[in-house]
Design an enzyme around this catalytic site. Structure first.
Site, PDB file in Angstrom:
ATOM      1  N   GLU A 141       0.774  -1.243   0.000  1.00 52.61           N
ATOM      2  CA  GLU A 141       0.000   0.000   0.000  1.00 52.61           C
ATOM      3  C   GLU A 141       0.807   1.296   0.000  1.00 52.61           C
ATOM      4  OE1 GLU A 141      -4.266  -1.438   1.843  1.00 52.61           O
ATOM      5  OE2 GLU A 141      -3.058  -0.003   2.990  1.00 52.61           O
ATOM      6  N   VAL A 142       1.266   1.681  -1.167  1.00 55.74           N
ATOM      7  CA  VAL A 142       1.778   3.040  -1.341  1.00 55.74           C
ATOM      8  C   VAL A 142       0.598   4.004  -1.233  1.00 55.74           C
ATOM      9  CG1 VAL A 142       2.881   4.634  -2.962  1.00 55.74           C
ATOM     10  CG2 VAL A 142       3.677   2.253  -2.792  1.00 55.74           C
TER      11      VAL A 142
END
Length: 341
Positions: A141-142
């Site tokens: 999860e950027v």
């Protein structure tokens, strides 16, 4: 669309080697062999195993072996119960999807990126010999779109360094906005034939995260039904300001059903067909504030779309972390629900 073989039906083991205590007592007891046996009994073919850098290295970057000892144990249990394993680096020094972890600077620091590459080389050297059983997820999860170009460059370099050690291991990549399905098109073209595109799905967010105390602007007492009335969702979104997370205006008056998820995924499916990559949903699930019967209904609908398109997936979460499928409160529905993982 290409299929992510061996990773079609799984669960996440969040809270064990990531997002939990790093005390040895916790690491040795939170998940045990019995849990792998239960997961296999649910008909799963894999586990997604989030790991934090903290179990592989000291604060100054000095390597330690605890993480590999635990991964070896997990892999042995997977082998015993005919499960595959996706190693998901959930937190690195300088970056976490959760701002409350206090990690920052990763995307702006070549030194921290080099540290990250070394961690992946250590993982690849040890587990690259099991390409049919173990897959690698480069980073969980950027968050921000502004990191997109930098993340593409980091992912490419990490892949280049992994490949001599793990030439055919599947490498799983997600995009910004917390692995949003809407951001996949901004990933670079696949670097080779063993890249898998990854997204997370917690739609409709106000149902799956109702009352979540870590979500800004989320009322702790918010409760919504599924499938419910779409007008209730629109009203609550407007009242709370949560429209920044999900816009419900494009949802038809009929509300939420299996076709809703098909429409959410179809763009990603077409993209993956064009680029020749498999598609995987590494996280999806419903918070424990929701009614178990309604959670079951949600799983049925999203599973219908997964099955229609051949999307591999892992449900968040097996145990605790506010989403635990193995919790006592889920007992009335779990035997039915696991059919729809």
């Amino acid at each position: 669309m290409k299929v992510f073989d061996g990773f079609q039906k799984g669960v996440d083991l969040g809270g064990w080697l990531s997002q939990g205590s790093y005390d040895r007592a916790h690491l040795d007891s939170f998940i045990t062999e019995t849990d792998f046996e239960k997961i296999a009994g649910w008909g799963c073919d894999h586990v997604r195993l989030p790991v934090d850098y903290n179990i592989f290295e000291k604060e100054d970057g000095t390597p330690v072996g605890d993480g590999f000892e635990l991964l070896d144990k997990a892999l042995a249990w997977c082998e015993k119960y005919s499960l595959n394993m996706l190693i998901d680096v959930h937190k690195v020094y300088g970056y976490s999807f959760y701002s409350g972890d206090g990690e920052n600077g990763f995307f702006d620091s070549e030194a921290l990126q080099e540290r990250y590459y070394k961690l992946w080389q250590r993982i690849a050297e040890r587990y690259g010999r099991y390409p049919e059983r173990v897959a690698f997820e480069l980073l969980n999860e950027v968050n921000d779109k502004e990191f997109s170009a930098r993340w593409n460059a980091i992912a490419k370099r990490a892949t280049e360094l992994i490949r001599p050690l793990a030439p055919t291991t599947k490498i799983v990549l997600g995009s910004y906005w917390n692995n949003s399905v809407d951001a996949l098109a901004d990933l670079d073209m696949p670097y080779d034939e063993n890249i898998v595109y990854n997204f997370h799905c917690y739609d409709p967010f106000m149902f799956t995260h109702q009352g979540a105390d870590w979500v800004d602007e989320m009322p702790l007492d918010l409760r919504l039904d599924y499938p419910g009335d779409i007008n209730d969702y629109r009203l609550k979104a407007k009242e709370t300001g949560l429209t920044r997370i999900q816009d419900y205006l494009d949802v038809p008056e009929s509300g939420f059903d299996a076709s809703y998820f098909e429409k959410r995924f179809i763009g990603a499916v077409k993209l993956c067909e064009e680029r020749g990559v498999a598609l995987y949903c590494g996280e999806y699930g419903v918070i424990d504030r929701a009614d178990p019967i309604q959670i079951l209904a949600w799983y049925k609908d999203i599973n219908s779309a997964f099955k229609k398109f051949g999307i591999g997936r892992a449900a968040w979460n097996y145990k605790e972390k506010d989403f635990g499928l193995s919790a006592e409160r889920m007992l009335p529905v779990i035997d039915e629900l696991v059919k729809y993982l």
